[in-house]
Design a protein around this motif. Sequence first.
Motif, PDB file in Angstrom:
ATOM      1  N   MET A  76      26.649  17.280  45.868  1.00 22.92           N
ATOM      2  CA  MET A  76      27.264  15.807  45.892  1.00 22.92           C
ATOM      3  C   MET A  76      26.403  15.073  44.810  1.00 22.92           C
ATOM      4  SD  MET A  76      29.575  14.026  46.627  1.00 22.92           S
ATOM      5  CE  MET A  76      30.593  14.683  47.556  1.00 22.92           C
ATOM      6  N   VAL A  77      25.075  15.267  44.791  1.00 20.09           N
ATOM      7  CA  VAL A  77      24.184  14.592  43.933  1.00 20.09           C
ATOM      8  C   VAL A  77      24.550  15.037  42.424  1.00 20.09           C
ATOM      9  CG1 VAL A  77      21.787  14.660  42.928  1.00 20.09           C
ATOM     10  CG2 VAL A  77      22.280  14.452  45.305  1.00 20.09           C
ATOM     11  N   LEU A  78      24.831  16.376  42.238  1.00 20.58           N
ATOM     12  CA  LEU A  78      25.226  16.522  40.796  1.00 20.58           C
ATOM     13  C   LEU A  78      26.630  16.183  40.498  1.00 20.58           C
ATOM     14  CD1 LEU A  78      24.322  20.586  41.157  1.00 20.58           C
ATOM     15  CD2 LEU A  78      23.170  18.748  39.894  1.00 20.58           C
ATOM     16  N   ILE A  79      27.682  16.135  41.494  1.00 23.25           N
ATOM     17  CA  ILE A  79      28.711  15.366  41.115  1.00 23.25           C
ATOM     18  C   ILE A  79      28.681  13.980  40.866  1.00 23.25           C
ATOM     19  CG2 ILE A  79      31.032  14.623  42.221  1.00 23.25           C
ATOM     20  CD1 ILE A  79      30.790  17.489  43.510  1.00 23.25           C
ATOM     21  N   LEU A  84      39.165  18.765  54.792  1.00 26.59           N
ATOM     22  CA  LEU A  84      39.007  17.992  53.503  1.00 26.59           C
ATOM     23  C   LEU A  84      38.204  17.942  52.625  1.00 26.59           C
ATOM     24  CD1 LEU A  84      40.136  14.867  53.002  1.00 26.59           C
ATOM     25  CD2 LEU A  84      38.143  14.073  54.018  1.00 26.59           C
ATOM     26  N   GLY A  85      36.962  18.447  52.725  1.00 26.22           N
ATOM     27  CA  GLY A  85      35.854  18.500  51.761  1.00 26.22           C
ATOM     28  C   GLY A  85      36.479  19.653  50.919  1.00 26.22           C
ATOM     29  N   ILE A  86      36.846  20.938  51.381  1.00 24.01           N
ATOM     30  CA  ILE A  86      37.453  22.206  50.555  1.00 24.01           C
ATOM     31  C   ILE A  86      38.402  21.935  49.838  1.00 24.01           C
ATOM     32  CG2 ILE A  86      38.143  24.375  50.819  1.00 24.01           C
ATOM     33  CD1 ILE A  86      36.883  24.926  53.511  1.00 24.01           C
ATOM     34  N   MET A  97      30.245  22.360  46.480  1.00 20.80           N
ATOM     35  CA  MET A  97      30.686  21.748  47.584  1.00 20.80           C
ATOM     36  C   MET A  97      31.771  22.562  48.260  1.00 20.80           C
ATOM     37  SD  MET A  97      29.827  18.641  47.891  1.00 20.80           S
ATOM     38  CE  MET A  97      31.256  18.003  48.778  1.00 20.80           C
ATOM     39  N   ILE A  98      32.370  23.475  47.470  1.00 17.47           N
ATOM     40  CA  ILE A  98      33.424  24.500  48.149  1.00 17.47           C
ATOM     41  C   ILE A  98      32.806  25.536  48.875  1.00 17.47           C
ATOM     42  CG2 ILE A  98      35.156  26.482  47.710  1.00 17.47           C
ATOM     43  CD1 ILE A  98      36.055  24.548  45.096  1.00 17.47           C
ATOM     44  N   LEU A  99      31.652  26.237  48.229  1.00 18.43           N
ATOM     45  CA  LEU A  99      30.883  26.966  49.103  1.00 18.43           C
ATOM     46  C   LEU A  99      30.214  26.432  50.401  1.00 18.43           C
ATOM     47  CD1 LEU A  99      28.848  28.690  46.200  1.00 18.43           C
ATOM     48  CD2 LEU A  99      30.921  29.484  47.603  1.00 18.43           C
ATOM     49  N   GLY A 100      29.707  25.122  50.358  1.00 19.77           N
ATOM     50  CA  GLY A 100      28.996  24.746  51.351  1.00 19.77           C
ATOM     51  C   GLY A 100      29.991  24.234  52.439  1.00 19.77           C
ATOM     52  N   HIS A 101      31.187  23.730  52.134  1.00 15.75           N
ATOM     53  CA  HIS A 101      32.087  23.728  53.090  1.00 15.75           C
ATOM     54  C   HIS A 101      32.739  24.805  53.658  1.00 15.75           C
ATOM     55  CE1 HIS A 101      32.738  19.223  52.997  1.00 15.75           C
ATOM     56  NE2 HIS A 101      32.814  19.383  51.649  1.00 15.75           N
TER      57      HIS A 101
END
Length: 117
Positions: A74-77, A12-14, A101-105
């Motif tokens: 997420m803070v940056l977004i 979902l996050g990716i 976010m993509i890299l973290g997920h």
Amino acid sequence: MKKTTTPFYDILGISSATICLVHCLIFPLLTVLPLGLSHNPFIDLLFATIGLFAIFKIIKKSGLLIATILILSMVLIWISVLSEIILDIHLDLIFIGGIGMILGHLLNYKTHKSKNH
């Protein structure tokens, strides 16, 4: 027989982060064309809310590195989205946050995948 689990929140996050990033990169190009399109920051807010929901579920079970990447992204977004809604200022932080976010997920997904095999 191995039981494999699908990390739903990573997928979902990716997906959400990728769609948001594509939206943020392509939509400014579409506004140049005479199609009558205008940017709506509430679409960005929708993507940010989906991403926030996904990372709340993930950071409880992830390592410090992955949790830090996801939270900072997420803070940056959210800074970017809220500055556009409240102050009508467009910040490019959303691009950095989307990539993070993509890299973290992806890191979290690979971590889960390696633990389940």
